[in-house]
Motif scaffolding. Structure first.
Motif, PDB file in Angstrom:
ATOM      1  N   VAL A  97       0.840  -1.206   0.000  1.00  0.00           N
ATOM      2  CA  VAL A  97       0.000   0.000   0.000  1.00  0.00           C
ATOM      3  C   VAL A  97       0.872   1.252   0.000  1.00  0.00           C
ATOM      4  O   VAL A  97       0.608   2.207  -0.737  1.00  0.00           O
ATOM      5  N   ALA A  98       1.941   1.241   0.798  1.00  0.00           N
ATOM      6  CA  ALA A  98       2.847   2.391   0.861  1.00  0.00           C
ATOM      7  C   ALA A  98       3.524   2.632  -0.490  1.00  0.00           C
ATOM      8  O   ALA A  98       3.635   3.779  -0.941  1.00  0.00           O
ATOM      9  N   LYS A  99       3.962   1.568  -1.141  1.00  0.00           N
ATOM     10  CA  LYS A  99       4.599   1.706  -2.450  1.00  0.00           C
ATOM     11  C   LYS A  99       3.618   2.248  -3.484  1.00  0.00           C
ATOM     12  O   LYS A  99       3.984   3.091  -4.310  1.00  0.00           O
ATOM     13  N   LYS A 100       2.390   1.761  -3.439  1.00  0.00           N
ATOM     14  CA  LYS A 100       1.361   2.274  -4.362  1.00  0.00           C
ATOM     15  C   LYS A 100       1.134   3.771  -4.124  1.00  0.00           C
ATOM     16  O   LYS A 100       0.996   4.539  -5.082  1.00  0.00           O
ATOM     17  N   LYS A 101       1.094   4.156  -2.865  1.00  0.00           N
ATOM     18  CA  LYS A 101       0.914   5.576  -2.530  1.00  0.00           C
ATOM     19  C   LYS A 101       2.065   6.404  -3.109  1.00  0.00           C
ATOM     20  O   LYS A 101       1.844   7.467  -3.688  1.00  0.00           O
ATOM     21  N   LEU A 102       3.282   5.894  -2.989  1.00  0.00           N
ATOM     22  CA  LEU A 102       4.435   6.602  -3.550  1.00  0.00           C
ATOM     23  C   LEU A 102       4.349   6.683  -5.074  1.00  0.00           C
ATOM     24  O   LEU A 102       4.607   7.740  -5.653  1.00  0.00           O
ATOM     25  N   ILE A 103       4.018   5.576  -5.717  1.00  0.00           N
ATOM     26  CA  ILE A 103       3.887   5.555  -7.177  1.00  0.00           C
ATOM     27  C   ILE A 103       2.883   6.607  -7.631  1.00  0.00           C
ATOM     28  O   ILE A 103       3.089   7.309  -8.622  1.00  0.00           O
ATOM     29  N   ASN A 104       1.786   6.735  -6.891  1.00  0.00           N
ATOM     30  CA  ASN A 104       0.745   7.699  -7.256  1.00  0.00           C
ATOM     31  C   ASN A 104       1.185   9.152  -7.072  1.00  0.00           C
ATOM     32  O   ASN A 104       0.484  10.070  -7.506  1.00  0.00           O
ATOM     33  N   MET A 105       2.343   9.354  -6.460  1.00  0.00           N
ATOM     34  CA  MET A 105       2.887  10.706  -6.298  1.00  0.00           C
ATOM     35  C   MET A 105       3.695  11.140  -7.521  1.00  0.00           C
ATOM     36  O   MET A 105       4.235  12.243  -7.545  1.00  0.00           O
ATOM     37  N   LEU A 106       3.813  10.271  -8.487  1.00  0.00           N
ATOM     38  CA  LEU A 106       4.545  10.558  -9.722  1.00  0.00           C
ATOM     39  C   LEU A 106       3.567  10.974 -10.822  1.00  0.00           C
ATOM     40  O   LEU A 106       2.402  10.578 -10.795  1.00  0.00           O
ATOM     41  N   PRO A 107       4.081  11.711 -11.827  1.00  0.00           N
ATOM     42  CA  PRO A 107       3.245  11.937 -13.008  1.00  0.00           C
ATOM     43  C   PRO A 107       2.894  10.588 -13.638  1.00  0.00           C
ATOM     44  O   PRO A 107       3.698   9.643 -13.596  1.00  0.00           O
ATOM     45  N   GLN A 108       1.738  10.484 -14.203  1.00  0.00           N
ATOM     46  CA  GLN A 108       1.260   9.237 -14.818  1.00  0.00           C
ATOM     47  C   GLN A 108       2.286   8.642 -15.786  1.00  0.00           C
ATOM     48  O   GLN A 108       2.500   7.438 -15.809  1.00  0.00           O
ATOM     49  N   ASP A 109       2.951   9.500 -16.555  1.00  0.00           N
ATOM     50  CA  ASP A 109       3.912   9.030 -17.558  1.00  0.00           C
ATOM     51  C   ASP A 109       5.144   8.354 -16.953  1.00  0.00           C
ATOM     52  O   ASP A 109       5.871   7.653 -17.656  1.00  0.00           O
TER      53      ASP A 109
END
Length: 192
Positions: A97-109
């Motif tokens: 869940v934490a990694k997903k949260k971090l990934i979502n902090m990036l631009p989609q590209d």
């Protein structure tokens, strides 16, 4: 505005070995650098001496990011994390869940590029074995450093981690331990 790298910069505030007295504290950012350097070396050693065909730079990149979820979860002490399978599984879910949260902090590209670094991919299983070994070697080196500083708090951990390293059965890790580890017990004058 994207917060991914600002969050990662906070790795320097997450201390390791929280349940043990330390002569020198260690944070997950410096730990990740050490693991990355060792993992890179293990990959080169594997390729050079043990007929491996891994990409040292890929291994190093995976190692750089191997602790990033802890900027959200904190560092859970090993005796707690592995107390029983139920706690271990729950912690792995929290990490995900934490990694997903971090990934979502990036631009989609950019998300796919970093998801490929933060989450174990089937094709990276050999690379992750090297990262795991490097992580264990780094922990072992921390024990050596603490014992060298007179801190007996790490004597049992040193023995436990050595057994875990032997169980990994990786000749490149054994090579590193045989050829590079002894230098860590020397003083600066002895290294010169």
């Amino acid at each position: 505005m994207h917060h991914f790298f600002a969050y990662l910069s906070r790795m320097k505030f997450i201390q390791r070995w929280g349940l043990m007295r330390n002569t020198r504290s260690e944070n997950i950012q410096e730990h990740s650098l050490e693991v990355a350097m060792i993992a890179h070396a293990l990959a080169i050693i594997k390729n050079r001496f043990f007929r491996g065909q891994v990409d040292p730079e890929r291994v190093m990149a995976l190692a750089v990011f191997h602790e990033v979820s802890e900027v959200i979860t904190g560092d859970l002490a090993t005796p707690i994390k592995y107390f029983n399978p139920e706690i271990e599984n729950a912690y792995h879910k929290i990490e995900k869940v934490a990694k997903k949260k971090l990934i979502n902090m990036l631009p989609q590209d950019l998300q796919d590029d970093y998801e490929n670094l933060l989450f174990v991919q089937q094709e990276d299983w050999q690379n992750w074995r090297l990262v795991k070994a490097a992580d264990k070697i780094s922990a072992y080196l921390k024990c050596v450093e603490e014992l060298k500083g007179g801190n007996q708090e790490f004597s049992k951990a040193l023995k436990t981690i050595k057994v875990e390293l032997d169980r990994l059965d990786l000749p490149e890790a054994a090579y590193f331990m045989k050829h590079f580890l002894p230098s860590y017990s020397l003083t600066l004058d002895e290294l010169n």
